[in-house]
Design a protein around this motif. Structure first.
Motif, PDB file in Angstrom:
ATOM      1  N   VAL A  60      14.275   5.721   9.372  1.00 32.13           N
ATOM      2  CA  VAL A  60      14.382   6.770   8.676  1.00 32.13           C
ATOM      3  C   VAL A  60      15.377   6.265   7.683  1.00 32.13           C
ATOM      4  CG1 VAL A  60      13.885   9.343   7.480  1.00 32.13           C
ATOM      5  CG2 VAL A  60      12.976   8.662   9.161  1.00 32.13           C
ATOM      6  N   ASP A  61      16.790   6.457   7.391  1.00 36.81           N
ATOM      7  CA  ASP A  61      17.355   6.203   6.857  1.00 36.81           C
ATOM      8  C   ASP A  61      17.450   4.820   6.085  1.00 36.81           C
ATOM      9  OD1 ASP A  61      18.662   8.987   6.802  1.00 36.81           O
ATOM     10  OD2 ASP A  61      20.947   8.485   8.587  1.00 36.81           O
ATOM     11  N   VAL A  62      17.167   4.082   6.944  1.00 41.48           N
ATOM     12  CA  VAL A  62      17.301   2.472   7.101  1.00 41.48           C
ATOM     13  C   VAL A  62      16.229   2.368   5.471  1.00 41.48           C
ATOM     14  CG1 VAL A  62      17.395   0.057   7.845  1.00 41.48           C
ATOM     15  CG2 VAL A  62      18.418   1.944   8.964  1.00 41.48           C
ATOM     16  N   ILE A  63      15.272   2.712   5.811  1.00 39.20           N
ATOM     17  CA  ILE A  63      14.444   1.864   4.876  1.00 39.20           C
ATOM     18  C   ILE A  63      14.520   2.802   3.544  1.00 39.20           C
ATOM     19  CG2 ILE A  63      11.543   3.037   4.847  1.00 39.20           C
ATOM     20  CD1 ILE A  63      11.789   2.975   7.908  1.00 39.20           C
ATOM     21  N   CYS A  64      14.422   4.772   3.946  1.00 41.65           N
ATOM     22  CA  CYS A  64      14.869   5.385   2.319  1.00 41.65           C
ATOM     23  C   CYS A  64      16.039   4.764   1.257  1.00 41.65           C
ATOM     24  CB  CYS A  64      15.612   6.709   2.688  1.00 41.65           C
ATOM     25  SG  CYS A  64      13.667   7.527   3.259  1.00 41.65           S
ATOM     26  N   ARG A  65      17.203   4.330   2.112  1.00 39.66           N
ATOM     27  CA  ARG A  65      17.985   3.523   1.443  1.00 39.66           C
ATOM     28  C   ARG A  65      18.029   1.971   0.864  1.00 39.66           C
ATOM     29  NH1 ARG A  65      22.191   4.075  -2.144  1.00 39.66           N
ATOM     30  NH2 ARG A  65      23.758   2.390  -1.609  1.00 39.66           N
ATOM     31  N   TRP A  66      16.944   1.415   1.221  1.00 38.68           N
ATOM     32  CA  TRP A  66      16.628  -0.014   0.839  1.00 38.68           C
ATOM     33  C   TRP A  66      15.222   0.895  -0.285  1.00 38.68           C
ATOM     34  CZ3 TRP A  66      12.122  -1.672   0.131  1.00 38.68           C
ATOM     35  CH2 TRP A  66      11.475  -3.151  -0.662  1.00 38.68           C
ATOM     36  N   ILE A  67      14.674   1.826   0.003  1.00 37.58           N
ATOM     37  CA  ILE A  67      13.682   1.811  -1.084  1.00 37.58           C
ATOM     38  C   ILE A  67      15.104   2.832  -2.395  1.00 37.58           C
ATOM     39  CG2 ILE A  67      12.521   3.924  -1.771  1.00 37.58           C
ATOM     40  CD1 ILE A  67      10.071   3.754   0.969  1.00 37.58           C
ATOM     41  N   GLU A  68      15.554   3.608  -2.211  1.00 43.49           N
ATOM     42  CA  GLU A  68      16.506   3.828  -3.016  1.00 43.49           C
ATOM     43  C   GLU A  68      17.157   2.860  -3.773  1.00 43.49           C
ATOM     44  OE1 GLU A  68      20.818   6.331  -2.365  1.00 43.49           O
ATOM     45  OE2 GLU A  68      19.479   7.177  -1.830  1.00 43.49           O
ATOM     46  N   ARG A  69      17.518   1.483  -3.087  1.00 44.52           N
ATOM     47  CA  ARG A  69      18.092   0.859  -4.046  1.00 44.52           C
ATOM     48  C   ARG A  69      17.251  -0.208  -4.818  1.00 44.52           C
ATOM     49  NH1 ARG A  69      22.331  -2.480   0.552  1.00 44.52           N
ATOM     50  NH2 ARG A  69      21.119  -4.318  -0.448  1.00 44.52           N
ATOM     51  N   GLU A  70      15.703   0.134  -4.591  1.00 46.13           N
ATOM     52  CA  GLU A  70      14.583  -1.273  -4.858  1.00 46.13           C
ATOM     53  C   GLU A  70      14.916  -0.268  -7.069  1.00 46.13           C
ATOM     54  OE1 GLU A  70      12.623  -4.080  -4.228  1.00 46.13           O
ATOM     55  OE2 GLU A  70      15.009  -4.672  -3.618  1.00 46.13           O
ATOM     56  N   VAL A  71      14.523   1.069  -6.544  1.00 48.58           N
ATOM     57  CA  VAL A  71      14.288   1.612  -7.324  1.00 48.58           C
ATOM     58  C   VAL A  71      15.569   1.829  -8.221  1.00 48.58           C
ATOM     59  CG1 VAL A  71      13.832   4.390  -7.984  1.00 48.58           C
ATOM     60  CG2 VAL A  71      12.452   3.331  -6.028  1.00 48.58           C
ATOM     61  N   ALA A  72      17.105   1.937  -7.942  1.00 47.34           N
ATOM     62  CA  ALA A  72      17.485   1.621  -9.136  1.00 47.34           C
ATOM     63  C   ALA A  72      17.772   0.110  -9.727  1.00 47.34           C
ATOM     64  CB  ALA A  72      19.449   2.163  -8.024  1.00 47.34           C
ATOM     65  N   GLY A  73      17.104  -0.536  -9.552  1.00 53.24           N
ATOM     66  CA  GLY A  73      17.537  -2.042  -9.329  1.00 53.24           C
ATOM     67  C   GLY A  73      17.790  -2.918  -8.735  1.00 53.24           C
ATOM     68  N   GLY A  74      17.416  -2.569  -7.068  1.00 52.95           N
ATOM     69  CA  GLY A  74      17.968  -3.750  -6.210  1.00 52.95           C
ATOM     70  C   GLY A  74      19.442  -3.431  -6.605  1.00 52.95           C
ATOM     71  N   GLY A 114       0.691  -1.289  -0.208  1.00 60.15           N
ATOM     72  CA  GLY A 114       0.365   0.088  -0.188  1.00 60.15           C
ATOM     73  C   GLY A 114       1.005   1.693   0.023  1.00 60.15           C
ATOM     74  N   HIS A 115       2.144   1.518   0.604  1.00 55.11           N
ATOM     75  CA  HIS A 115       3.309   2.493  -0.316  1.00 55.11           C
ATOM     76  C   HIS A 115       4.447   1.701   0.376  1.00 55.11           C
ATOM     77  CE1 HIS A 115       4.667   6.437   0.926  1.00 55.11           C
ATOM     78  NE2 HIS A 115       4.085   6.388   0.729  1.00 55.11           N
ATOM     79  N   PRO A 116       4.567   2.169  -0.391  1.00 56.89           N
ATOM     80  CA  PRO A 116       6.845   2.067  -0.511  1.00 56.89           C
ATOM     81  C   PRO A 116       7.292   1.526   1.137  1.00 56.89           C
ATOM     82  CG  PRO A 116       6.332   3.687  -1.930  1.00 56.89           C
ATOM     83  CD  PRO A 116       4.962   3.615  -1.722  1.00 56.89           C
ATOM     84  N   VAL A 117       6.813   2.847   1.549  1.00 61.27           N
ATOM     85  CA  VAL A 117       7.470   2.758   3.053  1.00 61.27           C
ATOM     86  C   VAL A 117       7.105   1.552   3.836  1.00 61.27           C
ATOM     87  CG1 VAL A 117       7.726   3.514   5.127  1.00 61.27           C
ATOM     88  CG2 VAL A 117       7.794   5.448   3.209  1.00 61.27           C
ATOM     89  N   PHE A 118       5.881   1.219   4.238  1.00 63.28           N
ATOM     90  CA  PHE A 118       5.949  -0.153   4.252  1.00 63.28           C
ATOM     91  C   PHE A 118       6.051  -1.315   4.173  1.00 63.28           C
ATOM     92  CE2 PHE A 118       1.221   2.138   4.578  1.00 63.28           C
ATOM     93  CZ  PHE A 118       1.412   2.248   6.003  1.00 63.28           C
ATOM     94  N   VAL A 119       6.689  -1.543   2.902  1.00 61.35           N
ATOM     95  CA  VAL A 119       7.085  -2.550   1.966  1.00 61.35           C
ATOM     96  C   VAL A 119       8.910  -2.379   2.416  1.00 61.35           C
ATOM     97  CG1 VAL A 119       7.620  -3.777  -0.099  1.00 61.35           C
ATOM     98  CG2 VAL A 119       5.898  -2.350   0.162  1.00 61.35           C
ATOM     99  N   ALA A 120       9.348  -1.273   2.632  1.00 65.77           N
ATOM    100  CA  ALA A 120      10.441  -1.645   2.989  1.00 65.77           C
ATOM    101  C   ALA A 120      10.457  -1.312   4.891  1.00 65.77           C
ATOM    102  CB  ALA A 120      11.075   0.796   3.023  1.00 65.77           C
ATOM    103  N   GLN A 121       9.425  -0.904   5.421  1.00 64.88           N
ATOM    104  CA  GLN A 121       9.745  -1.389   6.582  1.00 64.88           C
ATOM    105  C   GLN A 121       9.934  -3.155   7.236  1.00 64.88           C
ATOM    106  OE1 GLN A 121       6.809   1.450   7.892  1.00 64.88           O
ATOM    107  NE2 GLN A 121       7.728   0.751  10.063  1.00 64.88           N
ATOM    108  N   HIS A 122       8.836  -3.819   6.173  1.00 65.31           N
ATOM    109  CA  HIS A 122       9.769  -4.951   5.968  1.00 65.31           C
ATOM    110  C   HIS A 122      10.868  -5.475   5.558  1.00 65.31           C
ATOM    111  CE1 HIS A 122       5.470  -5.598   8.100  1.00 65.31           C
ATOM    112  NE2 HIS A 122       4.335  -5.327   7.273  1.00 65.31           N
ATOM    113  N   ALA A 123      10.438  -5.220   4.634  1.00 64.04           N
ATOM    114  CA  ALA A 123      12.354  -5.587   4.583  1.00 64.04           C
ATOM    115  C   ALA A 123      13.413  -5.185   4.910  1.00 64.04           C
ATOM    116  CB  ALA A 123      12.437  -5.391   2.597  1.00 64.04           C
ATOM    117  N   THR A 124      13.181  -4.168   5.712  1.00 68.24           N
ATOM    118  CA  THR A 124      14.450  -3.842   6.538  1.00 68.24           C
ATOM    119  C   THR A 124      15.086  -4.491   7.820  1.00 68.24           C
ATOM    120  OG1 THR A 124      13.417  -1.485   6.959  1.00 68.24           O
ATOM    121  CG2 THR A 124      15.300  -1.774   4.705  1.00 68.24           C
ATOM    122  N   ALA A 125      13.401  -4.616   8.267  1.00 69.64           N
ATOM    123  CA  ALA A 125      13.434  -5.436   9.726  1.00 69.64           C
ATOM    124  C   ALA A 125      12.434  -4.119  10.632  1.00 69.64           C
ATOM    125  CB  ALA A 125      13.772  -6.271  10.311  1.00 69.64           C
TER     126      ALA A 125
END
Length: 129
Positions: A115-129, A76-87
């Protein structure tokens, strides 16, 4: 975990932590796809960082968050997905994976770290993993 200062954590340290967490089978299942990926790409990093700060402040920062352990949707939101991916989805995961103990309101430095952990994970995902 970050120190009590507000200094950002170097990307190399965040990447090492994210790589370690991402090797766990449950965490590895999470990727930005579909609407969540489109949202991340279209909103951009500054807006997503603002959303992450807001969601962390409301759902994770209190000493005893409402419905702790069940407060973060899976989609439902990239932050939610990132929160689970990053514990960083609940206080139990924060304690286990990031050594941020339960039972106290998150400090400004702890919030910034999450917030840094979440945003870094999203940044890496958008860049292609």
């Amino acid at each position: 975990m970050t120190s009590s200062s507000d200094a950002p954590i170097p990307y190399a340290a965040l990447d090492q932590r994210l790589d370690a967490i991402g090797r766990q089978p449950f965490r590895a299942r999470f990727q930005l796809r579909g609407r969540d990926l489109v949202t991340a790409e279209s909103h951009g990093p500054a807006t997503l960082r603002w959303h992450a700060r807001d969601l962390v402040a409301k759902r994770l920062a209190p000493a005893e968050p409402y419905k702790d352990g069940k407060q973060t949707p899976y989609r439902g939101h990239p932050v939610f997905v990132a929160q689970h991916a990053t514990a960083t989805c609940c206080r139990g995961c924060l304690q286990r994976w990031h050594r941020i103990p339960k039972g106290h309101e998150l400090t400004r430095g702890e919030r910034a770290y999450v917030v840094d952990v979440i945003c870094r994970w999203i940044e890496r995902e958008v860049a292609g993993g």
